[in-house]
Design a protein around this motif. Structure first.
Motif, short mmCIF file in Angstrom:
data_model
loop_
_atom_site.label_atom_id
_atom_site.label_comp_id
_atom_site.label_asym_id
_atom_site.label_seq_id
_atom_site.Cartn_x
_atom_site.Cartn_y
_atom_site.Cartn_z
N PHE A 1 0.84 -1.21 0.00
CA PHE A 1 0.00 0.00 0.00
C PHE A 1 0.87 1.25 0.00
O PHE A 1 0.63 2.18 -0.78
CB PHE A 1 -0.93 -0.01 1.22
CG PHE A 1 -1.69 1.26 1.41
CD1 PHE A 1 -2.77 1.57 0.59
CD2 PHE A 1 -1.34 2.16 2.40
CE1 PHE A 1 -3.47 2.75 0.76
CE2 PHE A 1 -2.03 3.33 2.58
CZ PHE A 1 -3.10 3.63 1.76
N TYR A 2 1.89 1.30 0.83
CA TYR A 2 2.77 2.45 0.94
C TYR A 2 3.54 2.67 -0.36
O TYR A 2 3.66 3.80 -0.83
CB TYR A 2 3.73 2.27 2.12
CG TYR A 2 4.64 3.43 2.36
CD1 TYR A 2 4.16 4.61 2.91
CD2 TYR A 2 6.00 3.35 2.07
CE1 TYR A 2 4.99 5.69 3.14
CE2 TYR A 2 6.84 4.41 2.29
CZ TYR A 2 6.34 5.57 2.83
OH TYR A 2 7.16 6.63 3.05
N GLY A 3 4.04 1.61 -0.95
CA GLY A 3 4.78 1.72 -2.22
C GLY A 3 3.90 2.20 -3.34
O GLY A 3 4.30 3.04 -4.15
N ALA A 4 2.67 1.69 -3.42
CA ALA A 4 1.75 2.12 -4.47
C ALA A 4 1.40 3.59 -4.28
O ALA A 4 1.32 4.36 -5.26
CB ALA A 4 0.50 1.25 -4.45
N ARG A 5 1.20 3.99 -3.05
CA ARG A 5 0.86 5.38 -2.75
C ARG A 5 1.98 6.31 -3.17
O ARG A 5 1.76 7.37 -3.76
CB ARG A 5 0.54 5.52 -1.27
CG ARG A 5 0.06 6.88 -0.89
CD ARG A 5 -0.46 6.87 0.55
NE ARG A 5 -0.50 8.22 1.03
CZ ARG A 5 0.06 8.66 2.13
NH1 ARG A 5 0.69 7.80 2.91
NH2 ARG A 5 -0.02 9.89 2.50
N LYS A 6 3.23 5.92 -2.85
CA LYS A 6 4.39 6.73 -3.22
C LYS A 6 4.53 6.83 -4.75
O LYS A 6 4.85 7.89 -5.27
CB LYS A 6 5.67 6.14 -2.64
CG LYS A 6 5.87 6.43 -1.19
CD LYS A 6 6.22 7.87 -1.01
CE LYS A 6 6.92 8.11 0.28
NZ LYS A 6 7.29 9.47 0.50
N LEU A 7 4.31 5.71 -5.43
CA LEU A 7 4.41 5.74 -6.89
C LEU A 7 3.34 6.63 -7.50
O LEU A 7 3.61 7.37 -8.46
CB LEU A 7 4.28 4.32 -7.45
CG LEU A 7 5.53 3.45 -7.37
CD1 LEU A 7 5.21 2.05 -7.87
CD2 LEU A 7 6.64 4.06 -8.20
N LEU A 8 2.12 6.57 -6.98
CA LEU A 8 1.05 7.40 -7.53
C LEU A 8 1.24 8.87 -7.22
O LEU A 8 0.89 9.73 -8.04
CB LEU A 8 -0.30 6.91 -7.01
CG LEU A 8 -0.75 5.54 -7.53
CD1 LEU A 8 -2.03 5.10 -6.85
CD2 LEU A 8 -0.91 5.58 -9.04
N LYS A 9 1.80 9.19 -6.06
CA LYS A 9 2.03 10.60 -5.71
C LYS A 9 3.18 11.19 -6.52
O LYS A 9 3.19 12.39 -6.79
CB LYS A 9 2.35 10.74 -4.22
CG LYS A 9 1.15 10.87 -3.36
CD LYS A 9 1.56 11.31 -1.99
CE LYS A 9 0.34 11.74 -1.22
NZ LYS A 9 0.68 12.31 0.07
N ARG A 10 4.13 10.38 -6.92
CA ARG A 10 5.28 10.87 -7.65
C ARG A 10 4.89 11.27 -9.07
O ARG A 10 5.47 12.16 -9.66
CB ARG A 10 6.38 9.81 -7.69
CG ARG A 10 7.68 10.31 -8.24
CD ARG A 10 8.81 9.42 -8.00
NE ARG A 10 8.66 8.12 -8.66
CZ ARG A 10 9.62 7.22 -8.75
NH1 ARG A 10 10.77 7.47 -8.20
NH2 ARG A 10 9.41 6.10 -9.36
N ARG A 11 3.88 10.65 -9.64
CA ARG A 11 3.46 10.95 -11.02
C ARG A 11 2.57 12.14 -11.09
O ARG A 11 1.95 12.74 -10.54
CB ARG A 11 2.75 9.74 -11.62
CG ARG A 11 3.73 8.64 -11.83
CD ARG A 11 3.06 7.48 -12.49
NE ARG A 11 4.02 6.40 -12.59
CZ ARG A 11 3.76 5.24 -13.12
NH1 ARG A 11 2.58 4.99 -13.60
NH2 ARG A 11 4.67 4.32 -13.18
#
Length: 62
Positions: free
Chosen positions: A52-62
């Motif tokens: 969940f944390y990794g997906a959130r970080k990836l989505l916020k970076r884009r």
């Protein structure tokens, strides 16, 4: 001390040290692990949080 004498001395020390290490018996067996340490639930929760944390970080970076 010449090089030849140093090599002989080093060889003798190596043989003596290896005999000393080999003459020691095997280590005593380890005690059994404590009873009742469940880790499977915590691992699943931690893995879910990490995904969940990794997906959130990836989505916020884009």
């Amino acid at each position: 001390m010449t090089i030849q004498n140093k090599r002989i001395f080093a060889s003798i020390l190596f043989v003596l040290i290896s005999f000393a290490c080999a003459s020691q018996g095997p280590p005593p067996p380890a005690p059994p692990p404590p009873v009742g340490l469940p880790i499977d639930g915590g691992v699943l929760i931690g893995a879910g949080f990490a995904i969940f944390y990794g997906a959130r970080k990836l989505l916020k970076r884009r």
